[in-house]
Scaffold this active site. Structure first.
Site, PDB file in Angstrom:
ATOM      1  N   ARG A  37      95.263 -29.462  17.745  1.00 39.41           N
ATOM      2  CA  ARG A  37      94.516 -28.761  18.809  1.00 39.41           C
ATOM      3  C   ARG A  37      94.696 -29.388  20.198  1.00 39.41           C
ATOM      4  NH1 ARG A  37      94.666 -26.159  15.197  1.00 39.41           N
ATOM      5  NH2 ARG A  37      93.105 -24.848  14.197  1.00 39.41           N
ATOM      6  N   SER A  90      86.277 -20.904  16.611  1.00 38.59           N
ATOM      7  CA  SER A  90      85.626 -22.153  16.198  1.00 38.59           C
ATOM      8  C   SER A  90      85.136 -22.878  17.449  1.00 38.59           C
ATOM      9  CB  SER A  90      86.623 -23.062  15.470  1.00 38.59           C
ATOM     10  OG  SER A  90      87.118 -22.393  14.351  1.00 38.59           O
ATOM     11  N   GLU A 150      85.810 -26.989  21.175  1.00 43.15           N
ATOM     12  CA  GLU A 150      87.179 -26.494  21.277  1.00 43.15           C
ATOM     13  C   GLU A 150      87.371 -25.631  22.539  1.00 43.15           C
ATOM     14  OE1 GLU A 150      89.184 -25.459  17.381  1.00 43.15           O
ATOM     15  OE2 GLU A 150      89.699 -23.699  18.554  1.00 43.15           O
TER      16      GLU A 150
HETATM   17  C1  FAD Z   1      87.570 -14.783  16.860  1.00 46.43           C
HETATM   18  C2  FAD Z   1      88.444 -15.942  17.303  1.00 46.43           C
HETATM   19  C3  FAD Z   1      89.259 -16.593  16.388  1.00 46.43           C
HETATM   20  C4  FAD Z   1      90.083 -17.657  16.784  1.00 46.43           C
HETATM   21  N1  FAD Z   1      90.857 -18.276  15.848  1.00 46.43           N
HETATM   22  C5  FAD Z   1      91.634 -19.321  16.200  1.00 46.43           C
HETATM   23  C6  FAD Z   1      92.445 -19.992  15.221  1.00 46.43           C
HETATM   24  O1  FAD Z   1      92.488 -19.614  14.061  1.00 46.43           O
HETATM   25  N2  FAD Z   1      93.190 -21.053  15.633  1.00 46.43           N
HETATM   26  C7  FAD Z   1      93.196 -21.482  16.929  1.00 46.43           C
HETATM   27  O2  FAD Z   1      93.892 -22.461  17.217  1.00 46.43           O
HETATM   28  N3  FAD Z   1      92.449 -20.865  17.871  1.00 46.43           N
HETATM   29  C8  FAD Z   1      91.678 -19.797  17.553  1.00 46.43           C
HETATM   30  N4  FAD Z   1      90.898 -19.178  18.495  1.00 46.43           N
HETATM   31  C9  FAD Z   1      90.900 -19.671  19.881  1.00 46.43           C
HETATM   32  C10 FAD Z   1      91.845 -18.889  20.837  1.00 46.43           C
HETATM   33  O3  FAD Z   1      92.064 -17.588  20.366  1.00 46.43           O
HETATM   34  C11 FAD Z   1      93.191 -19.568  21.046  1.00 46.43           C
HETATM   35  O4  FAD Z   1      93.007 -20.864  21.527  1.00 46.43           O
HETATM   36  C12 FAD Z   1      94.069 -18.779  22.021  1.00 46.43           C
HETATM   37  O5  FAD Z   1      95.394 -19.259  21.968  1.00 46.43           O
HETATM   38  C13 FAD Z   1      93.581 -18.840  23.465  1.00 46.43           C
HETATM   39  O6  FAD Z   1      94.434 -18.004  24.236  1.00 46.43           O
HETATM   40  P1  FAD Z   1      93.886 -17.181  25.471  1.00 46.43           P
HETATM   41  O7  FAD Z   1      95.046 -16.448  26.040  1.00 46.43           O
HETATM   42  O8  FAD Z   1      92.718 -16.347  25.086  1.00 46.43           O
HETATM   43  O9  FAD Z   1      93.439 -18.354  26.450  1.00 46.43           O
HETATM   44  P2  FAD Z   1      92.154 -18.439  27.388  1.00 46.43           P
HETATM   45  O10 FAD Z   1      90.917 -18.413  26.540  1.00 46.43           O
HETATM   46  O11 FAD Z   1      92.251 -17.433  28.464  1.00 46.43           O
HETATM   47  O12 FAD Z   1      92.347 -19.894  28.026  1.00 46.43           O
HETATM   48  C14 FAD Z   1      92.158 -21.040  27.219  1.00 46.43           C
HETATM   49  C15 FAD Z   1      92.746 -22.234  27.975  1.00 46.43           C
HETATM   50  O13 FAD Z   1      94.146 -22.069  28.099  1.00 46.43           O
HETATM   51  C16 FAD Z   1      94.530 -22.046  29.478  1.00 46.43           C
HETATM   52  N5  FAD Z   1      95.601 -21.046  29.612  1.00 46.43           N
HETATM   53  C17 FAD Z   1      95.632 -19.793  29.101  1.00 46.43           C
HETATM   54  N6  FAD Z   1      96.790 -19.202  29.436  1.00 46.43           N
HETATM   55  C18 FAD Z   1      97.486 -20.092  30.166  1.00 46.43           C
HETATM   56  C19 FAD Z   1      98.751 -20.060  30.816  1.00 46.43           C
HETATM   57  N7  FAD Z   1      99.561 -18.989  30.781  1.00 46.43           N
HETATM   58  N8  FAD Z   1      99.148 -21.174  31.501  1.00 46.43           N
HETATM   59  C20 FAD Z   1      98.360 -22.267  31.564  1.00 46.43           C
HETATM   60  N9  FAD Z   1      97.157 -22.343  30.985  1.00 46.43           N
HETATM   61  C21 FAD Z   1      96.726 -21.270  30.284  1.00 46.43           C
HETATM   62  C22 FAD Z   1      93.280 -21.687  30.243  1.00 46.43           C
HETATM   63  O14 FAD Z   1      93.356 -22.180  31.571  1.00 46.43           O
HETATM   64  C23 FAD Z   1      92.215 -22.362  29.406  1.00 46.43           C
HETATM   65  O15 FAD Z   1      92.187 -23.732  29.762  1.00 46.43           O
HETATM   66  C24 FAD Z   1      90.077 -18.099  18.135  1.00 46.43           C
HETATM   67  C25 FAD Z   1      89.250 -17.436  19.066  1.00 46.43           C
HETATM   68  C26 FAD Z   1      88.450 -16.370  18.653  1.00 46.43           C
HETATM   69  C27 FAD Z   1      87.575 -15.669  19.663  1.00 46.43           C
END
Ligand code: FAD
Length: 348
Positions: A169, A244, A340
Protein backbone atom coordinates in the site's frame (compact mmCIF):
# COMPACT_ATOMS: atom_id res chain seq x y z
CA UNK A 1 -3.13 25.70 -30.97
CA UNK A 2 -3.34 25.10 -27.21
CA UNK A 3 -6.83 25.66 -25.77
CA UNK A 4 -7.09 28.06 -22.82
CA UNK A 5 -7.69 26.18 -19.55
CA UNK A 6 -11.21 26.42 -18.08
CA UNK A 7 -11.03 27.25 -14.40
CA UNK A 8 -14.11 26.84 -12.20
CA UNK A 9 -14.59 28.41 -8.78
CA UNK A 10 -16.17 27.08 -5.56
CA UNK A 11 -16.83 23.57 -6.84
CA UNK A 12 -18.39 21.04 -4.42
CA UNK A 13 -16.03 18.10 -4.09
CA UNK A 14 -18.28 15.55 -2.36
CA UNK A 15 -19.91 14.40 -5.64
CA UNK A 16 -16.43 13.61 -7.01
CA UNK A 17 -15.75 11.14 -4.20
CA UNK A 18 -17.15 7.70 -3.34
CA UNK A 19 -17.53 8.64 0.33
CA UNK A 20 -19.55 11.71 -0.66
CA UNK A 21 -18.40 14.09 2.07
CA UNK A 22 -16.45 17.34 2.12
CA UNK A 23 -16.65 21.00 1.11
CA UNK A 24 -15.66 23.01 -1.95
CA UNK A 25 -12.49 23.59 -3.93
CA UNK A 26 -11.78 27.29 -4.32
CA UNK A 27 -10.46 26.53 -7.84
CA UNK A 28 -11.13 23.44 -9.97
CA UNK A 29 -9.75 22.37 -13.31
CA UNK A 30 -10.31 19.26 -15.40
CA UNK A 31 -7.11 18.14 -17.15
CA UNK A 32 -7.87 16.47 -20.47
CA UNK A 33 -4.33 16.71 -21.82
CA UNK A 34 -0.79 16.69 -20.48
CA UNK A 35 -0.56 20.35 -21.46
CA UNK A 36 -3.47 21.06 -19.07
CA UNK A 37 -1.48 19.45 -16.27
CA UNK A 38 1.59 21.58 -16.87
CA UNK A 39 -0.58 24.73 -17.21
CA UNK A 40 -2.32 23.95 -13.91
CA UNK A 41 0.95 23.37 -12.08
CA UNK A 42 2.33 26.67 -13.40
CA UNK A 43 -0.87 28.48 -12.45
CA UNK A 44 -0.72 27.15 -8.87
CA UNK A 45 2.94 28.15 -8.58
CA UNK A 46 2.19 31.60 -10.05
CA UNK A 47 -0.72 32.20 -7.65
CA UNK A 48 1.16 30.70 -4.70
CA UNK A 49 -1.68 28.26 -3.94
CA UNK A 50 -1.62 24.53 -3.15
CA UNK A 51 -2.62 22.01 -5.82
CA UNK A 52 -4.32 18.68 -5.20
CA UNK A 53 -4.58 15.98 -7.87
CA UNK A 54 -7.92 14.16 -7.88
CA UNK A 55 -8.52 10.88 -9.69
CA UNK A 56 -11.73 8.90 -9.17
CA UNK A 57 -12.05 10.11 -5.56
CA UNK A 58 -12.28 6.57 -4.16
CA UNK A 59 -9.46 6.92 -1.66
CA UNK A 60 -9.94 10.40 -0.26
CA UNK A 61 -11.64 12.04 2.69
CA UNK A 62 -12.21 15.75 1.98
CA UNK A 63 -12.53 18.21 4.88
CA UNK A 64 -15.84 20.01 5.51
CA UNK A 65 -13.97 23.27 4.84
CA UNK A 66 -13.00 21.93 1.41
CA UNK A 67 -9.69 22.65 -0.26
CA UNK A 68 -8.35 26.19 -0.34
CA UNK A 69 -6.40 25.90 -3.58
CA UNK A 70 -6.59 24.29 -7.01
CA UNK A 71 -8.04 20.80 -7.43
CA UNK A 72 -6.82 19.21 -10.65
CA UNK A 73 -9.25 16.50 -11.79
CA UNK A 74 -7.49 14.04 -14.09
CA UNK A 75 -9.42 13.18 -17.25
CA UNK A 76 -6.65 12.23 -19.68
CA UNK A 77 -8.07 9.34 -21.71
CA UNK A 78 -6.56 6.77 -24.05
CA UNK A 79 -5.22 3.22 -24.05
CA UNK A 80 -2.75 1.77 -26.56
CA UNK A 81 -0.57 -1.28 -27.07
CA UNK A 82 2.99 0.00 -27.27
CA UNK A 83 4.88 -3.29 -27.57
CA UNK A 84 4.25 -7.01 -27.93
CA UNK A 85 6.88 -9.73 -27.91
CA UNK A 86 7.44 -13.25 -26.61
CA UNK A 87 3.94 -13.54 -25.22
CA UNK A 88 4.08 -10.23 -23.33
CA UNK A 89 1.92 -7.25 -24.27
CA UNK A 90 2.86 -3.80 -23.03
CA UNK A 91 -0.12 -1.50 -22.60
CA UNK A 92 0.01 2.22 -21.99
CA UNK A 93 -3.10 3.41 -20.16
CA UNK A 94 -3.56 7.12 -19.58
CA UNK A 95 -4.23 8.27 -16.02
CA UNK A 96 -7.87 9.26 -16.61
CA UNK A 97 -9.03 5.84 -17.78
CA UNK A 98 -11.36 3.91 -15.48
CA UNK A 99 -9.31 1.16 -13.81
CA UNK A 100 -11.94 -1.57 -13.79
CA UNK A 101 -12.86 -0.97 -17.44
CA UNK A 102 -9.19 -1.56 -18.26
CA UNK A 103 -9.16 -4.79 -16.22
CA UNK A 104 -12.34 -6.02 -17.92
CA UNK A 105 -10.92 -5.24 -21.35
CA UNK A 106 -7.64 -7.05 -20.62
CA UNK A 107 -9.46 -10.10 -19.27
CA UNK A 108 -11.62 -10.14 -22.43
CA UNK A 109 -8.46 -10.09 -24.53
CA UNK A 110 -6.95 -12.95 -22.50
CA UNK A 111 -4.21 -10.78 -21.03
CA UNK A 112 -3.17 -12.02 -17.58
CA UNK A 113 -1.72 -10.05 -14.69
CA UNK A 114 -4.43 -7.78 -13.27
CA UNK A 115 -7.48 -10.10 -13.12
CA UNK A 116 -7.53 -10.22 -9.28
CA UNK A 117 -7.67 -6.41 -9.21
CA UNK A 118 -11.19 -6.51 -10.69
CA UNK A 119 -13.76 -4.20 -9.14
CA UNK A 120 -11.36 -1.70 -7.56
CA UNK A 121 -12.89 1.73 -8.16
CA UNK A 122 -10.96 4.79 -9.30
CA UNK A 123 -8.77 5.68 -12.24
CA UNK A 124 -5.62 4.18 -13.70
CA UNK A 125 -3.49 7.09 -12.41
CA UNK A 126 -4.52 6.34 -8.83
CA UNK A 127 -3.35 2.71 -8.87
CA UNK A 128 0.43 3.24 -8.47
CA UNK A 129 -0.07 5.78 -5.66
CA UNK A 130 -0.80 3.19 -2.97
CA UNK A 131 0.17 0.18 -5.12
CA UNK A 132 -3.39 -1.14 -5.15
CA UNK A 133 -3.77 -4.75 -4.26
CA UNK A 134 -6.46 -7.35 -3.71
CA UNK A 135 -6.95 -11.11 -3.68
CA UNK A 136 -3.24 -11.89 -3.78
CA UNK A 137 -2.21 -9.50 -6.55
CA UNK A 138 -0.68 -6.01 -6.56
CA UNK A 139 -0.52 -3.61 -9.47
CA UNK A 140 3.25 -3.30 -8.99
CA UNK A 141 3.62 -6.89 -10.26
CA UNK A 142 2.75 -5.71 -13.78
CA UNK A 143 3.71 -2.02 -13.84
CA UNK A 144 6.74 -1.58 -16.07
CA UNK A 145 6.97 2.21 -15.72
CA UNK A 146 4.95 5.31 -14.87
CA UNK A 147 5.08 8.55 -16.86
CA UNK A 148 4.71 11.55 -14.60
CA UNK A 149 4.73 15.31 -14.66
CA UNK A 150 7.40 16.28 -12.15
CA UNK A 151 6.13 19.38 -10.31
CA UNK A 152 9.62 20.18 -8.99
CA UNK A 153 11.38 19.99 -12.34
CA UNK A 154 8.47 21.21 -14.48
CA UNK A 155 8.84 18.40 -17.04
CA UNK A 156 7.61 14.92 -17.93
CA UNK A 157 9.70 12.06 -16.51
CA UNK A 158 9.44 8.28 -16.86
CA UNK A 159 9.90 6.34 -13.62
CA UNK A 160 10.81 2.65 -13.73
CA UNK A 161 9.06 0.13 -11.50
CA UNK A 162 12.08 0.15 -9.15
CA UNK A 163 12.10 3.95 -8.97
CA UNK A 164 8.46 3.90 -7.84
CA UNK A 165 9.52 2.10 -4.61
CA UNK A 166 6.45 -0.10 -4.38
CA UNK A 167 5.61 -1.97 -1.17
CA UNK A 168 2.41 -2.91 0.69
CA UNK A 169 0.00 0.00 0.00
CA UNK A 170 2.91 2.37 -0.54
CA UNK A 171 5.18 3.85 -3.18
CA UNK A 172 7.30 6.98 -3.40
CA UNK A 173 4.09 8.74 -4.50
CA UNK A 174 2.48 8.51 -1.07
CA UNK A 175 5.63 8.55 1.06
CA UNK A 176 8.98 10.15 0.25
CA UNK A 177 7.78 12.11 -2.81
CA UNK A 178 4.17 12.73 -1.81
CA UNK A 179 2.61 15.37 -4.07
CA UNK A 180 5.65 15.73 -6.32
CA UNK A 181 4.46 13.75 -9.35
CA UNK A 182 1.27 13.90 -11.38
CA UNK A 183 0.79 10.48 -12.97
CA UNK A 184 0.06 10.88 -16.69
CA UNK A 185 0.09 7.25 -17.82
CA UNK A 186 1.00 3.79 -16.61
CA UNK A 187 2.73 1.08 -18.68
CA UNK A 188 1.55 -2.42 -17.76
CA UNK A 189 3.11 -5.65 -19.03
CA UNK A 190 0.61 -8.52 -19.33
CA UNK A 191 0.96 -12.16 -20.42
CA UNK A 192 -1.03 -13.05 -23.53
CA UNK A 193 -2.86 -16.32 -22.81
CA UNK A 194 -1.30 -16.55 -19.32
CA UNK A 195 -3.15 -18.23 -16.46
CA UNK A 196 -4.79 -16.31 -13.62
CA UNK A 197 -3.05 -15.82 -10.28
CA UNK A 198 -4.58 -18.06 -7.63
CA UNK A 199 -2.74 -17.11 -4.45
CA UNK A 200 -5.47 -15.83 -2.15
CA UNK A 201 -7.19 -18.31 0.16
CA UNK A 202 -10.75 -17.58 -1.06
CA UNK A 203 -9.67 -18.17 -4.66
CA UNK A 204 -7.67 -21.30 -3.80
CA UNK A 205 -10.70 -22.73 -1.95
CA UNK A 206 -13.03 -21.87 -4.81
CA UNK A 207 -10.94 -23.33 -7.59
CA UNK A 208 -9.18 -26.18 -5.72
CA UNK A 209 -7.41 -28.19 -8.44
CA UNK A 210 -9.28 -26.78 -11.42
CA UNK A 211 -7.73 -24.38 -13.91
CA UNK A 212 -10.05 -21.39 -14.16
CA UNK A 213 -10.01 -18.85 -16.97
CA UNK A 214 -9.17 -15.19 -16.39
CA UNK A 215 -12.86 -14.43 -16.79
CA UNK A 216 -13.90 -16.97 -14.16
CA UNK A 217 -11.43 -15.45 -11.71
CA UNK A 218 -12.65 -11.93 -12.48
CA UNK A 219 -16.29 -12.96 -11.96
CA UNK A 220 -15.41 -14.75 -8.70
CA UNK A 221 -13.48 -11.75 -7.38
CA UNK A 222 -16.41 -9.48 -8.27
CA UNK A 223 -18.85 -11.83 -6.57
CA UNK A 224 -16.78 -11.92 -3.35
CA UNK A 225 -16.30 -8.14 -3.46
CA UNK A 226 -20.06 -7.56 -3.92
CA UNK A 227 -20.79 -9.80 -0.93
CA UNK A 228 -18.63 -7.41 1.13
CA UNK A 229 -20.01 -4.23 -0.55
CA UNK A 230 -16.55 -3.59 -1.96
CA UNK A 231 -17.92 -2.75 -5.41
CA UNK A 232 -19.43 0.70 -5.86
CA UNK A 233 -23.19 0.32 -6.26
CA UNK A 234 -25.60 3.26 -6.03
CA UNK A 235 -28.23 0.90 -4.55
CA UNK A 236 -25.93 -0.41 -1.81
CA UNK A 237 -25.57 2.07 1.09
CA UNK A 238 -22.64 0.01 2.42
CA UNK A 239 -20.57 0.99 -0.61
CA UNK A 240 -20.67 4.71 0.22
CA UNK A 241 -17.15 4.40 1.54
CA UNK A 242 -13.49 4.87 0.72
CA UNK A 243 -12.97 1.09 0.72
CA UNK A 244 -10.81 -0.21 3.55
CA UNK A 245 -10.34 2.67 5.94
CA UNK A 246 -7.24 1.18 7.62
CA UNK A 247 -4.21 -0.74 6.43
CA UNK A 248 -3.64 -4.18 7.91
CA UNK A 249 -0.92 -3.72 10.54
CA UNK A 250 2.33 -5.63 10.10
CA UNK A 251 4.07 -6.70 13.31
CA UNK A 252 7.10 -8.71 14.38
CA UNK A 253 6.49 -12.39 15.23
CA UNK A 254 7.27 -11.86 18.92
CA UNK A 255 4.42 -9.31 19.07
CA UNK A 256 2.05 -11.89 17.66
CA UNK A 257 3.15 -14.33 20.38
CA UNK A 258 2.53 -11.67 23.04
CA UNK A 259 -0.90 -10.94 21.61
CA UNK A 260 -1.76 -14.66 21.48
CA UNK A 261 -0.71 -15.08 25.11
CA UNK A 262 -3.08 -12.26 26.04
CA UNK A 263 -6.01 -12.83 23.68
CA UNK A 264 -5.84 -16.41 22.37
CA UNK A 265 -5.72 -17.31 18.68
CA UNK A 266 -5.45 -14.35 16.32
CA UNK A 267 -5.83 -14.52 12.53
CA UNK A 268 -2.60 -13.59 10.77
CA UNK A 269 -0.67 -14.04 7.53
CA UNK A 270 3.08 -14.32 6.95
CA UNK A 271 4.50 -11.15 5.42
CA UNK A 272 8.19 -10.70 4.54
CA UNK A 273 9.46 -12.35 7.72
CA UNK A 274 6.84 -10.59 9.82
CA UNK A 275 3.08 -11.08 10.17
CA UNK A 276 0.08 -9.15 8.91
CA UNK A 277 -2.94 -9.01 11.21
CA UNK A 278 -6.35 -8.21 9.69
CA UNK A 279 -7.36 -4.73 10.88
CA UNK A 280 -11.00 -5.82 10.55
CA UNK A 281 -10.51 -8.43 13.28
CA UNK A 282 -8.80 -5.94 15.63
CA UNK A 283 -11.58 -3.39 15.06
CA UNK A 284 -14.28 -5.94 15.77
CA UNK A 285 -12.63 -7.17 18.97
CA UNK A 286 -12.03 -3.59 20.10
CA UNK A 287 -15.79 -3.07 20.25
CA UNK A 288 -16.70 -1.83 16.76
CA UNK A 289 -18.74 -4.56 15.07
CA UNK A 290 -20.17 -4.56 11.57
CA UNK A 291 -23.17 -2.24 11.34
CA UNK A 292 -21.94 0.01 14.17
CA UNK A 293 -23.59 3.44 13.94
CA UNK A 294 -22.44 6.82 15.22
CA UNK A 295 -24.71 9.60 13.94
CA UNK A 296 -24.40 9.86 10.17
CA UNK A 297 -21.21 7.80 10.11
CA UNK A 298 -20.91 4.08 10.64
CA UNK A 299 -19.30 0.78 9.81
CA UNK A 300 -20.55 -1.28 6.86
CA UNK A 301 -22.88 -4.11 7.87
CA UNK A 302 -20.78 -6.37 5.60
CA UNK A 303 -17.19 -5.42 6.45
CA UNK A 304 -15.56 -3.98 9.59
CA UNK A 305 -12.90 -2.18 7.58
CA UNK A 306 -15.27 0.04 5.60
CA UNK A 307 -16.35 3.23 7.31
CA UNK A 308 -19.46 4.53 5.59
CA UNK A 309 -21.33 7.76 5.10
CA UNK A 310 -24.87 6.82 6.11
CA UNK A 311 -26.34 9.65 4.05
CA UNK A 312 -25.49 13.11 5.25
CA UNK A 313 -22.24 12.59 7.12
CA UNK A 314 -19.86 15.46 7.58
CA UNK A 315 -16.14 14.86 7.30
CA UNK A 316 -15.78 15.65 11.00
CA UNK A 317 -18.10 12.78 11.88
CA UNK A 318 -15.99 10.39 9.79
CA UNK A 319 -12.86 11.73 11.49
CA UNK A 320 -14.18 11.30 15.00
CA UNK A 321 -15.39 7.75 14.28
CA UNK A 322 -12.00 6.74 12.87
CA UNK A 323 -10.25 8.34 15.85
CA UNK A 324 -12.43 6.42 18.30
CA UNK A 325 -11.70 3.17 16.48
CA UNK A 326 -7.95 3.83 16.45
CA UNK A 327 -7.96 4.75 20.15
CA UNK A 328 -9.88 1.59 21.06
CA UNK A 329 -7.51 -0.66 19.05
CA UNK A 330 -4.47 1.08 20.55
CA UNK A 331 -5.82 0.74 24.10
CA UNK A 332 -6.74 -2.93 23.74
CA UNK A 333 -3.89 -4.29 21.56
CA UNK A 334 -1.21 -1.56 21.67
CA UNK A 335 -1.32 -1.46 17.86
CA UNK A 336 -1.57 1.79 15.87
CA UNK A 337 -3.84 1.58 12.85
CA UNK A 338 -2.85 3.67 9.84
CA UNK A 339 -5.66 5.13 7.73
CA UNK A 340 -5.58 4.19 4.05
CA UNK A 341 -7.49 7.12 2.47
CA UNK A 342 -5.80 10.47 1.87
CA UNK A 343 -7.09 13.29 4.08
CA UNK A 344 -7.51 16.46 2.01
CA UNK A 345 -7.95 20.03 3.22
CA UNK A 346 -7.63 19.35 6.94
CA UNK A 347 -4.61 21.65 7.18
CA UNK A 348 -6.36 24.59 5.47
C1 FAD B 1 -15.53 0.27 -2.45
C2 FAD B 1 -14.03 0.45 -2.53
C3 FAD B 1 -13.20 -0.65 -2.64
C4 FAD B 1 -11.80 -0.50 -2.73
N1 FAD B 1 -11.02 -1.62 -2.82
C5 FAD B 1 -9.68 -1.49 -2.87
C6 FAD B 1 -8.85 -2.66 -2.96
O1 FAD B 1 -9.32 -3.78 -3.02
N2 FAD B 1 -7.50 -2.48 -2.98
C7 FAD B 1 -6.93 -1.23 -2.95
O2 FAD B 1 -5.70 -1.15 -2.97
N3 FAD B 1 -7.69 -0.12 -2.88
C8 FAD B 1 -9.05 -0.21 -2.85
N4 FAD B 1 -9.83 0.91 -2.75
C9 FAD B 1 -9.20 2.24 -2.69
C10 FAD B 1 -9.13 2.98 -4.06
O3 FAD B 1 -10.13 2.52 -4.92
C11 FAD B 1 -7.78 2.84 -4.75
O4 FAD B 1 -6.76 3.30 -3.92
C12 FAD B 1 -7.76 3.62 -6.08
O5 FAD B 1 -6.63 3.24 -6.83
C13 FAD B 1 -7.74 5.13 -5.89
O6 FAD B 1 -7.80 5.72 -7.19
P1 FAD B 1 -8.57 7.08 -7.44
O7 FAD B 1 -8.40 7.39 -8.89
O8 FAD B 1 -9.97 7.01 -6.95
O9 FAD B 1 -7.71 8.09 -6.56
P2 FAD B 1 -8.21 9.29 -5.65
O10 FAD B 1 -9.08 8.76 -4.55
O11 FAD B 1 -8.79 10.36 -6.50
O12 FAD B 1 -6.82 9.81 -5.04
C14 FAD B 1 -6.14 9.03 -4.08
C15 FAD B 1 -4.72 9.58 -3.97
O13 FAD B 1 -4.04 9.38 -5.19
C16 FAD B 1 -3.61 10.63 -5.74
N5 FAD B 1 -3.78 10.55 -7.20
C17 FAD B 1 -4.86 10.10 -7.88
N6 FAD B 1 -4.62 10.18 -9.19
C18 FAD B 1 -3.39 10.69 -9.34
C19 FAD B 1 -2.58 11.03 -10.46
N7 FAD B 1 -2.99 10.85 -11.73
N8 FAD B 1 -1.35 11.56 -10.23
C20 FAD B 1 -0.90 11.76 -8.97
N9 FAD B 1 -1.62 11.47 -7.88
C21 FAD B 1 -2.85 10.93 -8.06
C22 FAD B 1 -4.48 11.68 -5.09
O14 FAD B 1 -3.81 12.93 -5.07
C23 FAD B 1 -4.68 11.08 -3.71
O15 FAD B 1 -3.53 11.38 -2.94
C24 FAD B 1 -11.22 0.80 -2.68
C25 FAD B 1 -12.07 1.92 -2.58
C26 FAD B 1 -13.45 1.75 -2.51
C27 FAD B 1 -14.35 2.96 -2.40
Amino acid sequence: MAQPIKLRRDVRLAPFTTLGVGGKASLFLTARTEADVSAAVKLAIGEGIPLFVLGGGSNVLIADEGFNGLVLKIHIRGISVIDAMEGMVLIRANAGENWDDLVADCVRKDLAGIECLSGIPGLVGGTPIQNVGAYGQEVSETIRSVRCYDRHEGRVVPLTNEECGFAYRTSIFNTTHRGRYVVLSVDIALRQGGGPKIAYKDLKDRFADSRPTLDEVRETVLEIRRSKSMVIDGNDPNSKSAGSFFKNPIVEKYRLDELRAAFGEIPHFPFDGRVKIPAAWLIDKAGFPKGYVEGNAGISTKHNLALINRGKARANEMISLQERIRDAVRRKFDISLTPEPVFVGFDN
